[in-house]
Design a protein around this motif. Structure first.
Motif, PDB file in Angstrom:
ATOM      1  N   GLY A  88      63.905 128.874  99.864  1.00 44.48           N
ATOM      2  CA  GLY A  88      62.530 128.589 100.247  1.00 44.48           C
ATOM      3  C   GLY A  88      62.345 128.077 101.668  1.00 44.48           C
ATOM      4  O   GLY A  88      61.230 127.763 102.071  1.00 44.48           O
ATOM      5  N   THR A  89      63.427 127.986 102.419  1.00 48.00           N
ATOM      6  CA  THR A  89      63.360 127.494 103.797  1.00 48.00           C
ATOM      7  C   THR A  89      63.534 128.647 104.775  1.00 48.00           C
ATOM      8  O   THR A  89      64.499 129.396 104.659  1.00 48.00           O
ATOM      9  N   PRO A  90      62.631 128.792 105.751  1.00 49.29           N
ATOM     10  CA  PRO A  90      62.808 129.829 106.763  1.00 49.29           C
ATOM     11  C   PRO A  90      64.039 129.530 107.619  1.00 49.29           C
ATOM     12  O   PRO A  90      64.222 128.404 108.095  1.00 49.29           O
ATOM     13  N   ARG A 107      68.437 126.670 110.509  1.00 54.90           N
ATOM     14  CA  ARG A 107      67.003 126.503 110.321  1.00 54.90           C
ATOM     15  C   ARG A 107      66.286 126.843 111.621  1.00 54.90           C
ATOM     16  O   ARG A 107      66.843 126.684 112.711  1.00 54.90           O
ATOM     17  N   LEU A 108      65.059 127.299 111.511  1.00 52.36           N
ATOM     18  CA  LEU A 108      64.280 127.674 112.696  1.00 52.36           C
ATOM     19  C   LEU A 108      64.106 126.496 113.648  1.00 52.36           C
ATOM     20  O   LEU A 108      64.188 126.662 114.862  1.00 52.36           O
ATOM     21  N   ASP A 109      63.880 125.314 113.096  1.00 52.77           N
ATOM     22  CA  ASP A 109      63.595 124.157 113.936  1.00 52.77           C
ATOM     23  C   ASP A 109      64.840 123.512 114.534  1.00 52.77           C
ATOM     24  O   ASP A 109      64.740 122.672 115.417  1.00 52.77           O
TER      25      ASP A 109
END
Length: 120
Positions: A88-90, A107-109
């Motif tokens: 559920g995490t991009p 993770r994107l961030d």
């Protein structure tokens, strides 16, 4: 384009391998030719026309990678990311030049510094 599963991204890296290998060769040619042209030195690969041709080839190869939906984040070294979702995490499934297969994500961030090994 959409999201990749881990399996799809791994298949795409396998399909892209010849393009990525050619990109590495052409990248080196561009660097050598640019250095020779800037100093006016003679180079075995040629001069300005050959540099322009190599740059065009490099652009074509980079476009081939990006048309798959992958993100070409770096050229030296090659860094290819595939948008995905894990639990559920991009995330971006992340392949770096020299790696035998795609085994990392971040993770994107967090970016590249937050790379972690895939569990599967």
């Amino acid at each position: 384009m959409g999201l990749f599963t881990v399996g799809e991204a791994r298949e795409e890296i396998a399909r892209l391998r010849p393009v990525l290998e050619e990109l590495v060769v052409v990248r080196a040619d561009v660097v050598e030719l640019a250095a020779a042209v800037s100093t006016g030195a003679h180079h075995r690969l040629g001069g300005l026309p050959e540099l322009k041709a190599a740059e065009a080839t490099l652009d074509e190869l980079m476009t081939k990678v990006q048309r798959t939906g992958a993100e070409l984040k770096g050229v030296a070294p090659l860094l290819v990311d595939f948008p995905a979702e894990l639990d559920g995490t991009p995330v971006l499934l992340c392949w770096l030049e020299g790696e035998a297969e795609l085994t990392w994500y971040h993770r994107l961030d967090l970016g590249f510094a937050g790379r972690r090994r895939l569990s599967s």
